[in-house]
Design a protein around this motif. Structure first.
Motif: not given
Length: 583
Positions: A250-262, A470-479
């Motif tokens: 979760f933390r790694a996903g937030e770091e890479i996607l957060g940086a890219a989208f910012e 232990y499965q998870y998705d990242i969703v952004c704006n319904g995608i």
């Protein structure tokens, strides 16, 4: 830096007012030609921009047509102030042509105007994609793609991940979608497959002792196209981590996607800050009617099943009943359109109540609610004067789906969606297994390599349909941008999980032999995910269709209209790989 040669000594991007009075040679394509009687103007376009060329010698325009590639030599001069073009960086200057050389002629009529190619039918655009890519918006999408991928690589390396390439030719395995299979010439009757994902290889890398792996991975799945899914192939930012738990991913996903989208979001867009909201699958289906919730829509679904079992409205009794509350005045015409939408989904109708002064109800099902229960509904749904609450009743799965669609429609029609925002969330705690509605057989819900919550004990003791993974998705704006999981790294747990899904140990050995063997040699716990790059780009560029961010996409019918794939091969080619085509 441009390399000077016989065609050009500078690109359009490099030319500015500092070049006034200097002689330059530029090359590109003729975007437009305008004759102003005695003097003509030509718009020269290269990859980097557009420059106006003024031609005072008519002979220079001989045989020059739109979209021909040319080399122009002349000197830069200042435009008259009244002719400035503020829309382009070179809008205050122009190149007075002294010589023009045609480098590439246009021999046929253009199939469409380059500047308006996005308005052309998609099949025509894809057939002549090399022309479509000259369109500034289309070209900018591909440049943008390159910039984002370069950033992702740099950021992942900065985060301590090692880029490793995994094979393209691999073994076919039952991972969900249909494989693209490749016949072997050397081994008669045997086939390779193109990887649906680097799933097994990245797990094997973790067993091999690599701590953090990533790659910009091509994936191949023989599945139909959608607006957010390209047929045939796609790219994902695939990464995996050893000795890692769900929270680490979760933390790694937030770091890479957060940086890219910012970095790449359009100016003024809000991007969710870490940590992202975490919503369980069960909660997502209840509150949003989907496991891909769009958090820009403020509306939430309410469960009123138990309440309506106390009422006398027979269509709701014994059914799952969901409700969506919204504040605002609605006309009769609005209700009629919403009912038509509900019917188009397959719903039998759409009940509703309006809350009036004195907290009384108005609507077609008011008379079926006992007087002593009306206050209970007010409290449960948090109703206030001016609210309208809509009701959806069906079997649970359909009720969730219909309620989600009504929520989306209300959010859209009432303009409730937050503008200029990228709202991320995690959806986790997915069911490990599901029952096939036709065969009634139990199979994996998502990734078969996920760790069940509770390990071997729950597999042996619990109802498989109650087991979470232990499965998870990242969703952004319904995608859905990414799916991932804590991996099952224990051989005994894997054997049992596959047994429940109908695969005996021998099949496991044959289909997933590498993992079966590797997990007997000290496999570390590991976890990862794989955000889809094409979908990220589609969101960041505000495109409605994923094919707009891919250089050479297949059509919606999975055809390469430009190069003619799929196509026929010769009988000799078929014999070499031991294939015979049956009628």
């Amino acid at each position: 830096m441009t390399i000077k040669n016989s065609y050009r000594d500078i690109t359009v991007k490099e030319i500015d007012e500092s070049y006034i009075g200097k002689t330059v040679k530029a090359a590109g394509w003729v975007e437009n030609i305008r004759d102003h009687g005695g003097v003509s103007f030509l718009d020269l376009r290269d990859m980097h921009g557009v420059l106006q060329v003024v031609i005072r010698t008519p002979e220079l325009l001989k045989e020059i047509t739109k979209e021909a590639s040319i080399s122009v030599e002349g000197f830069i001069e200042k435009r008259d102030e009244e002719t400035y073009n503020p829309k382009i960086p070179t809008g205050t200057i122009e190149l007075e042509a002294r010589s023009i050389v045609i480098l590439g002629k246009v021999y046929k009529q253009l199939p469409f105007e380059i500047m308006t190619s996005r308005e052309t039918r998609e099949d025509v655009r894809l057939k002549y994609r090399y022309l479509d890519l000259r369109n500034s918006r289309v070209k900018e999408n591909i440049i943008f793609r390159s910039q984002v991928i370069s950033f992702l690589r740099e950021k992942m390396t900065e985060m301590g991940f090692l880029e490793i390439q995994t094979p393209i030719l691999c073994a076919s395995s039952p991972e969900g979608a249909r494989d693209y299979i490749v016949p072997s010439r050397k081994y008669k009757g045997k086939f390779y497959a193109l990887p649906q994902a680097p799933q097994q290889y990245k797990q094997l890398l973790m067993v091999s002792g690599f701590d953090k792996y990533f790659q910009i991975a091509p994936c191949f799945r023989d599945e139909d196209a959608r607006a957010d899914r390209s047929p045939g192939e796609f790219y994902q930012l695939d990464f995996e981590m050893s000795f890692a738990e769900q929270e680490d991913v979760f933390r790694a996903g937030e770091e890479i996607l957060g940086a890219a989208f910012e970095k790449f979001a359009p100016e003024g867009f809000e991007v969710t800050k870490a940590p992202y909201p975490v919503i369980s699958y069960k909660q997502a289906m209840l509150e949003f009617g989907t496991d891909k919730p769009d958090l820009r829509n403020p509306l939430r679904i309410i469960d009123v099943t138990e309440f309506f079992q106390k009422c006398t409205f027979k269509p709701f009794i014994g059914k799952t009943v969901r409700a969506v509350k919204v504040h605002g005045e609605m006309t009769k015409g609005f209700h009629e359109k919403l009912l038509s939408f509900a019917v188009s989904l397959g719903m039998g109708g759409l009940g509703y109540l309006e809350v009036e002064e004195g907290l009384s109800y108005k609507g077609p099902i008011d008379k079926f609610i006992p007087e002593d229960k009306k206050g209970e509904l007010l409290e449960k749904a948090g109703l206030a004067v001016g609210d309208t609450i809509f009701f959806i009743a069906d079997k649970e799965e359909r009720a969730n789906y219909y309620a989600g669609q009504i929520r989306n429609e209300l959010g859209s029609k009432l303009d409730l969606y937050e503008k200029n925002a990228y709202h991320f969330c995690y959806v986790n705690d997915f069911p490990m297994f599901e029952k096939d509605p036709e065969t009634k057989q139990i199979g994996f819900t998502h990734n078969p390599f996920s760790m069940p919550q509770g390990g071997l004990k729950v597999l042996e003791e619990e109802n498989p349909l109650d087991i979470l993974a232990y499965q998870y998705d990242i969703v952004c704006n319904g995608i859905e941008l990414s799916s991932g999981a804590v991996r099952n790294h224990d051989m005994q747990i894997m054997i049992k999980a596959f047994e429940i899904a109908g695969y005996d140990e021998e099949t496991l050995k044959n289909k997933f032999g590498a993992l079966y063997q590797a997990f007997q040699f000290g496999a570390p716990p590991h976890a990862g995910m794989a955000p889809g790059i094409d979908r990220m780009l589609m969101l960041l560029r505000g495109e409605e269709n994923i094919r707009e961010v891919i250089a050479f996409p297949m059509s919606g019918s999975a055809q390469d209209l430009m190069c003619g794939a799929p196509n026929d091969v010769t009988e000799k080619q078929l014999r070499e790989v031991h294939i015979k085509v049956r009628d």
